[in-house]
Design an enzyme around this catalytic site. Structure first.
Site, PDB file in Angstrom:
ATOM      1  N   GLY A  43      40.827  27.640  27.887  1.00 45.53           N
ATOM      2  CA  GLY A  43      41.141  28.484  29.060  1.00 45.53           C
ATOM      3  C   GLY A  43      41.203  27.333  30.150  1.00 45.53           C
ATOM      4  O   GLY A  43      40.178  26.701  30.175  1.00 45.53           O
ATOM      5  N   GLN A  48      40.498  25.041  38.808  1.00 42.10           N
ATOM      6  CA  GLN A  48      39.677  24.114  38.381  1.00 42.10           C
ATOM      7  C   GLN A  48      40.485  22.694  38.357  1.00 42.10           C
ATOM      8  O   GLN A  48      40.181  21.689  38.084  1.00 42.10           O
ATOM      9  CB  GLN A  48      39.508  24.504  36.825  1.00 42.10           C
ATOM     10  CG  GLN A  48      38.640  25.692  36.734  1.00 42.10           C
ATOM     11  CD  GLN A  48      38.311  25.756  35.090  1.00 42.10           C
ATOM     12  OE1 GLN A  48      39.273  26.572  34.682  1.00 42.10           O
ATOM     13  NE2 GLN A  48      37.469  25.236  34.402  1.00 42.10           N
ATOM     14  N   CYS A  88      32.374  26.258  30.207  1.00 44.78           N
ATOM     15  CA  CYS A  88      33.329  25.992  31.223  1.00 44.78           C
ATOM     16  C   CYS A  88      33.755  24.529  31.292  1.00 44.78           C
ATOM     17  O   CYS A  88      32.755  23.505  31.342  1.00 44.78           O
ATOM     18  CB  CYS A  88      32.786  26.596  32.402  1.00 44.78           C
ATOM     19  SG  CYS A  88      33.947  26.355  33.922  1.00 44.78           S
ATOM     20  N   LEU A  89      34.832  24.196  31.426  1.00 47.42           N
ATOM     21  CA  LEU A  89      35.431  22.793  31.454  1.00 47.42           C
ATOM     22  C   LEU A  89      35.091  22.155  32.998  1.00 47.42           C
ATOM     23  O   LEU A  89      34.966  20.871  32.982  1.00 47.42           O
ATOM     24  CB  LEU A  89      36.844  22.612  31.307  1.00 47.42           C
ATOM     25  CG  LEU A  89      37.473  22.936  29.963  1.00 47.42           C
ATOM     26  CD1 LEU A  89      38.939  22.941  30.006  1.00 47.42           C
ATOM     27  CD2 LEU A  89      36.792  22.068  29.022  1.00 47.42           C
ATOM     28  N   HIS A 130      36.575  35.393  31.776  1.00 48.94           N
ATOM     29  CA  HIS A 130      36.081  34.133  32.448  1.00 48.94           C
ATOM     30  C   HIS A 130      37.153  33.269  33.203  1.00 48.94           C
ATOM     31  O   HIS A 130      36.556  32.974  34.546  1.00 48.94           O
ATOM     32  CB  HIS A 130      35.797  33.222  31.146  1.00 48.94           C
ATOM     33  CG  HIS A 130      35.281  31.815  31.649  1.00 48.94           C
ATOM     34  ND1 HIS A 130      34.092  31.347  31.498  1.00 48.94           N
ATOM     35  CD2 HIS A 130      35.922  30.580  32.201  1.00 48.94           C
ATOM     36  CE1 HIS A 130      33.784  30.142  31.797  1.00 48.94           C
ATOM     37  NE2 HIS A 130      34.851  29.592  32.336  1.00 48.94           N
ATOM     38  N   GLU A 131      38.242  33.423  32.714  1.00 50.18           N
ATOM     39  CA  GLU A 131      39.411  32.812  33.731  1.00 50.18           C
ATOM     40  C   GLU A 131      39.784  33.528  35.068  1.00 50.18           C
ATOM     41  O   GLU A 131      39.694  33.127  36.292  1.00 50.18           O
ATOM     42  CB  GLU A 131      40.671  32.461  33.011  1.00 50.18           C
ATOM     43  CG  GLU A 131      40.514  31.686  31.773  1.00 50.18           C
ATOM     44  CD  GLU A 131      39.723  30.284  32.137  1.00 50.18           C
ATOM     45  OE1 GLU A 131      39.926  29.915  33.028  1.00 50.18           O
ATOM     46  OE2 GLU A 131      39.118  29.886  30.941  1.00 50.18           O
ATOM     47  N   HIS A 134      37.422  32.765  37.628  1.00 51.53           N
ATOM     48  CA  HIS A 134      37.518  31.527  38.397  1.00 51.53           C
ATOM     49  C   HIS A 134      38.597  31.759  39.595  1.00 51.53           C
ATOM     50  O   HIS A 134      38.240  31.153  40.703  1.00 51.53           O
ATOM     51  CB  HIS A 134      38.236  30.608  37.412  1.00 51.53           C
ATOM     52  CG  HIS A 134      37.217  29.624  36.772  1.00 51.53           C
ATOM     53  ND1 HIS A 134      36.440  28.765  37.116  1.00 51.53           N
ATOM     54  CD2 HIS A 134      37.235  29.480  35.245  1.00 51.53           C
ATOM     55  CE1 HIS A 134      35.882  28.228  36.449  1.00 51.53           C
ATOM     56  NE2 HIS A 134      36.161  28.678  35.050  1.00 51.53           N
TER      57      HIS A 134
END
Ligand code: ZN
Length: 172
Positions: A43, A48, A88-89, A130-131, A134
């Site tokens: 994701g 991000q 997380c990226l 999670h997204e 963000h």
């Protein structure tokens, strides 16, 4: 375009609704997809990549979602609870357990501008939550237990230090 890491301020902003789906949006989404796959992520949210709009992409194995792009999403229902490890990226190398709903129901628009309904469980539901976080400036490290947060504090400070070093402007 590249993936922005903690503690860049854009990750803490509340993203704005996307008002128009145009060529620019298609191009950015394509770039986001490429970045996500290259980083082996499941994701990626627009903030991000420094794009503060309410859009994210999710691709979990098993074809849980018909669409991969979610625009102006809302969560309308949650059920159950699961405490699982996540990463997380924007925080490479860091993981921690986060309590999330096991199942979610939501709405969003796809890239064609069609309203879509979502009902997913487990990993797909975790990715959605999670997204979604963000888009509201929340990171998973805000939701881990105090003990985990403490255990991660050294690594987080390293991120903060390298961000400071990088952002120092030299003027002579
Ligand atoms: Zn993330």
């Amino acid at each position: 375009m590249n993936i922005i890491t903690y503690p860049e301020p854009v990750l803490r902003q509340k993203a704005k609704p996307l008002t128009e789906i145009n060529k620019k949006v298609y191009e950015k989404v394509e770039e986001m997809m490429a970045l996500m796959y290259r980083a082996s992520g499941i994701g990626l949210a627009a903030p991000q990549v420094g794009w503060s709009v309410r859009l994210f992409i999710i691709d979990v194995t098993g074809g849980k979602y018909e669409d991969k792009v979610f625009i102006n999403p809302t969560t309308v229902g949650e059920e159950g609870e699961l405490n699982k490890e996540e990463g997380c990226l924007s925080l490479p190398g860091i993981t921690g357990k986060v309590i999330r709903a096991q199942k979610i129901r939501g709405h969003a628009y796809n890239l064609k501008g069609q309203k879509i309904e979502i009902e997913v469980e487990d990993l797909a539901a975790r990715a959605w939550q999670h997204e979604m976080d963000h888009l509201n400036g929340t990171l998973f490290i805000d939701k881990v237990s105090p003990a985990t947060r403490l255990a991660l504090s050294h690594q987080l400070k390293e991120f903060e230090r390298s961000y400071r070093d990088k952002s120092v402007k030299v003027s002579v």
